[in-house]
Design a protein around this motif. Structure first.
Motif, mmCIF file in Angstrom:
data_model
loop_
_atom_site.group_PDB
_atom_site.id
_atom_site.type_symbol
_atom_site.label_atom_id
_atom_site.label_comp_id
_atom_site.label_asym_id
_atom_site.label_seq_id
_atom_site.Cartn_x
_atom_site.Cartn_y
_atom_site.Cartn_z
ATOM 1 N N VAL A 150 0.857 -1.193 0.000
ATOM 2 C CA VAL A 150 0.000 0.000 0.000
ATOM 3 C C VAL A 150 0.891 1.239 0.000
ATOM 4 N N LEU A 151 0.623 2.137 -0.941
ATOM 5 C CA LEU A 151 1.304 3.432 -0.950
ATOM 6 C C LEU A 151 0.440 4.436 -0.187
ATOM 7 N N ILE A 152 1.041 5.181 0.722
ATOM 8 C CA ILE A 152 0.340 6.295 1.380
ATOM 9 C C ILE A 152 1.001 7.563 0.846
ATOM 10 N N VAL A 153 0.208 8.399 0.167
ATOM 11 C CA VAL A 153 0.789 9.407 -0.726
ATOM 12 C C VAL A 153 0.356 10.818 -0.353
ATOM 13 N N GLY A 154 1.345 11.713 -0.289
ATOM 14 C CA GLY A 154 1.034 13.135 -0.169
ATOM 15 C C GLY A 154 1.571 13.748 1.108
ATOM 16 N N ASP A 155 0.702 14.438 1.823
ATOM 17 C CA ASP A 155 1.103 15.180 3.023
ATOM 18 C C ASP A 155 1.144 14.241 4.230
ATOM 19 N N VAL A 156 2.090 13.313 4.167
ATOM 20 C CA VAL A 156 2.134 12.267 5.204
ATOM 21 C C VAL A 156 2.507 12.859 6.562
ATOM 22 N N VAL A 157 3.404 13.836 6.553
ATOM 23 C CA VAL A 157 3.916 14.354 7.827
ATOM 24 C C VAL A 157 2.796 14.965 8.680
ATOM 25 N N SER A 158 1.777 15.506 8.034
ATOM 26 C CA SER A 158 0.691 16.157 8.785
ATOM 27 C C SER A 158 -0.433 15.201 9.140
ATOM 28 N N SER A 159 -0.343 13.952 8.686
ATOM 29 C CA SER A 159 -1.529 13.094 8.660
ATOM 30 C C SER A 159 -1.601 12.071 9.790
ATOM 31 N N ARG A 192 -0.509 7.786 10.027
ATOM 32 C CA ARG A 192 0.134 7.112 11.168
ATOM 33 C C ARG A 192 -0.670 5.890 11.610
ATOM 34 N N SER A 193 -1.989 6.060 11.709
ATOM 35 C CA SER A 193 -2.801 4.914 12.142
ATOM 36 C C SER A 193 -2.793 3.813 11.084
ATOM 37 N N ASN A 194 -2.840 4.209 9.809
ATOM 38 C CA ASN A 194 -2.823 3.195 8.758
ATOM 39 C C ASN A 194 -1.488 2.482 8.666
ATOM 40 N N ALA A 195 -0.393 3.230 8.822
ATOM 41 C CA ALA A 195 0.915 2.572 8.776
ATOM 42 C C ALA A 195 0.979 1.496 9.854
ATOM 43 N N ALA A 196 0.501 1.838 11.045
ATOM 44 C CA ALA A 196 0.537 0.861 12.144
ATOM 45 C C ALA A 196 -0.346 -0.340 11.833
ATOM 46 N N ALA A 197 -1.593 -0.087 11.461
ATOM 47 C CA ALA A 197 -2.541 -1.207 11.306
ATOM 48 C C ALA A 197 -2.195 -2.076 10.101
ATOM 49 N N LEU A 198 -1.901 -1.460 8.968
ATOM 50 C CA LEU A 198 -1.642 -2.255 7.759
ATOM 51 C C LEU A 198 -0.403 -3.117 7.934
ATOM 52 N N LYS A 199 0.630 -2.548 8.561
ATOM 53 C CA LYS A 199 1.844 -3.348 8.784
ATOM 54 C C LYS A 199 1.569 -4.500 9.748
ATOM 55 N N THR A 200 0.833 -4.221 10.804
ATOM 56 C CA THR A 200 0.526 -5.287 11.764
ATOM 57 C C THR A 200 -0.256 -6.412 11.091
ATOM 58 N N LEU A 201 -1.102 -6.057 10.127
ATOM 59 C CA LEU A 201 -1.898 -7.077 9.427
ATOM 60 C C LEU A 201 -1.103 -7.729 8.282
ATOM 61 N N GLY A 202 0.145 -7.322 8.102
ATOM 62 C CA GLY A 202 1.028 -8.042 7.175
ATOM 63 C C GLY A 202 1.361 -7.326 5.895
ATOM 64 N N ALA A 203 0.759 -6.158 5.643
ATOM 65 C CA ALA A 203 1.033 -5.454 4.385
ATOM 66 C C ALA A 203 2.375 -4.723 4.453
ATOM 67 N N GLU A 204 2.912 -4.420 3.276
ATOM 68 C CA GLU A 204 4.054 -3.509 3.189
ATOM 69 C C GLU A 204 3.488 -2.115 2.941
ATOM 70 N N VAL A 205 3.990 -1.126 3.674
ATOM 71 C CA VAL A 205 3.509 0.248 3.513
ATOM 72 C C VAL A 205 4.667 1.113 3.026
ATOM 73 N N VAL A 206 4.442 1.848 1.945
ATOM 74 C CA VAL A 206 5.456 2.763 1.408
ATOM 75 C C VAL A 206 4.892 4.180 1.500
ATOM 76 N N LEU A 207 5.664 5.078 2.102
ATOM 77 C CA LEU A 207 5.247 6.477 2.218
ATOM 78 C C LEU A 207 5.821 7.238 1.035
ATOM 79 N N VAL A 208 4.946 7.930 0.294
ATOM 80 C CA VAL A 208 5.379 8.539 -0.963
ATOM 81 C C VAL A 208 4.978 10.015 -0.977
ATOM 82 N N GLY A 209 5.922 10.876 -1.383
ATOM 83 C CA GLY A 209 5.593 12.294 -1.487
ATOM 84 C C GLY A 209 6.857 13.114 -1.560
ATOM 85 N N PRO A 210 6.696 14.438 -1.585
ATOM 86 C CA PRO A 210 7.877 15.300 -1.639
ATOM 87 C C PRO A 210 8.658 15.228 -0.327
ATOM 88 N N PRO A 211 9.968 15.451 -0.380
ATOM 89 C CA PRO A 211 10.785 15.268 0.830
ATOM 90 C C PRO A 211 10.294 16.052 2.048
#
Ligand code: ASP
Ligand code: CP
Length: 322
Positions: free
Chosen positions: A176-185, A189-208
């Motif tokens: 799963v890609l989580i895209v955009g204004d990740v730092v403010s979101s 944060r909740s999705n990164a935790a839950a999706l990873k715990t359920l076994g998915a790979e999470v990639v954070l994508v956006g401008p530095p």
């Protein structure tokens, strides 16, 4: 310890210190996979067949920030379980006269409320209330910290999509890609935790500036600054709104530049696998982070995320107000 006073219950000494869903729900970081699956399975059951498990209980929704989906769906969820709902708009509350959030919580609890559903701009506020009050506290979004019921709704919608309505919330092999204004979101944060715990790979994508490497390290996710390279390999793409109210405007050149570099345009969506899902927690800024034809396309789960939110909030309220 819970505040003393007429009508205020004492918090049990053996209240669990580990991250849990029930008797409070303040975040998903650290919540074990078995517990996530239990709540998601219950959400699916209650979605099919609500039960009157909260008759005689009162749930208070206390919102210090704007909301369409979360506030309404908590009210609907509580009513489907037979609870009464009282709604306090933070903007019209005595917080404007100097009352602290803790005092507001104590006052509501003293009226005999079983659970407080709290949205606030202050990260950690729900956890603070949960420590101090005996009634259940459910985090409906606290600043940039967590939005646990949104991520549970997203997991339910994704499981429906990937595994069918009898799925078992196993996401191994999914990216799963989580895209955009990740730092403010808080949703990220909740999705990164839950999706990873359920076994998915999470990639954070956006401008530095919106996806710094340090954030990836903190959340245990790979970071990418090349959306076009990531899209063909994704099973799900979760677009995020730019959180202008949290100062994110300073992190981008213009909305037009953002769309050019990071928006899920119709052209970009055409590069996705045919079965890849598109998600967005809402509210969407159409034409900025997501094009209207993508938001409304058959691969979009946006309204299914909303619908899943009612089931998830029933399950969470049952755990926290029951
Ligand atoms: N509604 C979500 C939140 O409150 C996402 C957003 O506002 O962009 O966190
Ligand atoms: N996704 C979400 O939390 O939406 P609202 O801000 O409208 O509640």
């Amino acid at each position: 310890m819970a505040g003393a006073g007429a009508g205020v219950a004492e918090r049990s000494e053996d209240r669990p210190a580990r991250a849990t869903i029930g008797p409070d729900c303040v975040g998903l970081s650290g919540v074990p996979a078995g517990e996530l699956r239990r709540v998601l399975t219950r959400a699916r059951e209650l979605r099919r067949q609500p039960e009157p498990s909260l008759v005689g209980r009162t749930v208070a929704t206390v919102f210090f920030e704007d909301s369409t989906r979360t506030r309404t769906s908590f009210a609907i969820a509580a009513q489907r379980l037979g609870a009464q709902v009282v709604d306090l708009s933070g903007k019209a509350s005595s917080a404007n006269k100097g009352e602290t959030l803790l005092d507001t919580g104590r006052v509501i609890e003293a009226m005999g409320v079983s659970a407080i559903v709290l949205r606030t701009g202050e990260a950690g506020a729900a956890a603070t209330l949960a420590r101090e009050l005996a009634c259940g506290v459910v985090n409906a979004g606290d600043g940039r910290h967590e939005h646990p019921t949104q991520a549970l709704a997203d997991a339910l919608a994704l499981d429906d999509h990937w595994n069918g309505s009898d799925g078992s919330f196993g996401f191994a092999g999914k990216r799963v890609l989580i895209v955009g204004d990740v730092v403010s979101s808080r949703v990220a944060r909740s999705n990164a935790a839950a999706l990873k715990t359920l076994g998915a790979e999470v990639v954070l994508v956006g401008p530095p500036l919106m996806v710094p490497g340090t954030l990836g390290e903190a959340l245990g996710c790979r970071v990418s600054h090349d959306l076009d390279a990531e899209l063909p390999h994704a099973d799900g793409v979760m677009m995020l709104r730019i959180q202008f109210e949290r100062g994110a405007g300073a992190l981008l050149g213009s909305a037009r530049e953002f769309r050019a570099g990071w928006g899920l345009t119709a052209d970009r969506a055409a590069r996705l696998r045919s079965d890849a899902a598109v998600l967005h927690p809402g509210p969407t800024n159409r034409g900025v982070e997501i094009d209207p034809e993508v938001a409304d396309s058959p691969r979009s789960l946006i309204l299914r995320q909303v619908a899943a939110g009612v089931g998830v909030r029933m399950a969470v309220l049952e755990a926290c107000a029951g």
